[in-house]
Enzyme design. Structure first.
Site, PDB file in Angstrom:
ATOM      1  N   THR A 117       0.899  -1.226   0.020  1.00 40.91           N
ATOM      2  CA  THR A 117       0.068   0.106  -0.033  1.00 40.91           C
ATOM      3  C   THR A 117       0.810   1.345  -0.127  1.00 40.91           C
ATOM      4  OG1 THR A 117      -1.465   1.442   1.292  1.00 40.91           O
ATOM      5  CG2 THR A 117      -0.217  -0.180   2.539  1.00 40.91           C
ATOM      6  N   TYR A 170      -1.774   0.546  10.060  1.00 37.08           N
ATOM      7  CA  TYR A 170      -2.008  -0.420   8.968  1.00 37.08           C
ATOM      8  C   TYR A 170      -0.767  -0.244   7.924  1.00 37.08           C
ATOM      9  CZ  TYR A 170      -3.558  -1.126   4.056  1.00 37.08           C
ATOM     10  OH  TYR A 170      -3.677  -1.806   2.761  1.00 37.08           O
TER      11      TYR A 170
END
Ligand code: UDP
Length: 347
Positions: free
Chosen positions: A136, A160
């Site tokens: 990501t 995250y």
């Protein structure tokens, strides 16, 4: 080696290079299910492992082998690799909601980093040599320079991003010590749905902008908010690089064939290299839907960077990737079509 044996091996290698059995983790989820469709379309054999924490059985095409379980279950992964003769893996399964990662970081470190580590170990034990990993842009955090190049410092702003960055490190270091090769793909903002209407986002509650906006457009929600109108951008709202899910999956398919041909491990951004503001997106949704949205301005959402745009030069040059759907209208119209299909089904 006899000529017959050599010919047999050559034939086997040719067959291998044409058709792969690919273990898709999270194959019942939004992005993973598009990978399963792309593999089927290309004549490969997908096998799914999904724990259904966020996956949906209706996104799994009939006939695709499906294992219910977590990628951290080493015995299950060993059994799948053995019984299905897995040639490569595409690892999507993860927890992905940024605000939740802030309030429940351990969920992210256990599910993303620990379970991915166990999964990589099981793959290495099973002799898997090709590994495509979903990472990501959250690993970059706030950057001064845009577009963001893969060489930028990684400084995740939330658990995250940290959990994914640690998984990248585990993969990289494991590959260095074994004959595993990988492609790590750092996603920017994935949106849209299969242009043929076979899959799309079903997450409830929706957390991503385009999904929320199309829900508002078809009356699934009464109104929506713009989080922050005082960013240092032309219209004051955040800018993101929205990539059509089918183009993202095309990058994974290119990565698989690159690894199949013996390509060296690499890491690449996945985005188009240009961005759209929140207001741009809402204008396109209103225009494609043919009606204005009920939108109010709200304060900034914690953790949002002002601008996140990918430098995707490497994806194009190393993997020969070229986007087919680089058009916000197409992304929105596919997302809207999917939302309409699902509201008609009463989902
Ligand atoms: N956003 C918004 N309203 C919403 C959802 C998102 O204004 O209802 C904004 C969000 O603050 C960010 C951008 O849209 O600036 C993209 O957010 P999203 O959650 O889709 O993706 P992220 O970039 O956070 O991964």
């Amino acid at each position: 080696m006899s000529a017959t044996l050599a010919a047999h091996r050559l034939k086997r290698d040719v067959v291998m290079s044409e058709r792969m059995t690919v273990l898709v983790t999270g194959g019942a989820g939004y992005i993973g299910s598009h990978m399963v469709l792309a593999l089927l379309d290309a004549g490969h054999r997908p096998v799914i492992i999904d724990d259904f924490s966020t996956g949906h059985e209706k996104l799994v095409p009939s006939g695709v082998p499906l294992f219910r379980g977590n990628v951290g279950d080493s015995a299950l992964v060993a059994e799948i690799c053995d019984s299905h003769k897995i040639d490569a893996v595409a690892h999507f399964a993860a927890s992905i909601v940024v605000p939740e990662s802030v309030t429940d970081p351990l969920k992210y470190f256990v599910n993303n980093t620990v379970n991915t580590t166990r999964f990589i170990a099981a793959c290495v034990d099973a002799g898997i040599k090709r590994f495509v990993f979903s990472s990501t842009a959250a690993v970059y955090g706030n950057q001064d320079v845009s577009p963001i190049h893969e060489g930028a410092n990684t400084q995740p702003e939330n658990p995250y991003g940290s959990s994914k960055l640690m998984s990248e490190m585990v993969l990289r270091d494991s590959a260095m010590a074994t004959d595993l090769s990988y492609v790590i793909l750092r996603y920017f903002n994935v949106a849209g749905a299969d242009p043929q209407g076979r899959s799309g986002q079903l997450s409830q509650p929706a957390t991503h902008l385009i999904k929320i906006a199309v829900e508002a457009a078809i009356g699934k929600r009464a109104a929506m908010q713009v989080y922050g109108t005082d960013y240092p951008t032309p219209d004051g709202t955040c800018i993101r690089d929205y990539i059509h899910v089918s183009d993202l999956i095309a990058a994974h398919m290119a990565a698989l064939s690159y690894l199949q041909k013996g390509g060296a491990s690499l890491l690449a951004n996945c985005g188009y290299g240009h961005g759209a503001s929140v207001r741009d997106v809402l204008d396109v949704v209103a225009s494609v839907a043919g009606q204005p949205l009920d939108v109010t301005d709200a304060p900034r959402r914690p953790g949002d960077a002002a601008v996140l745009v990918a430098d995707s030069t490497k994806l194009r040059s190393a993997l020969g990737w070229a986007p087919r759907y680089d058009d916000l209208h197409q992304i929105v119209s596919d997302a809207l079509a999917w939302e309409r299909i699902n509201s008609q089904c009463g989902r």
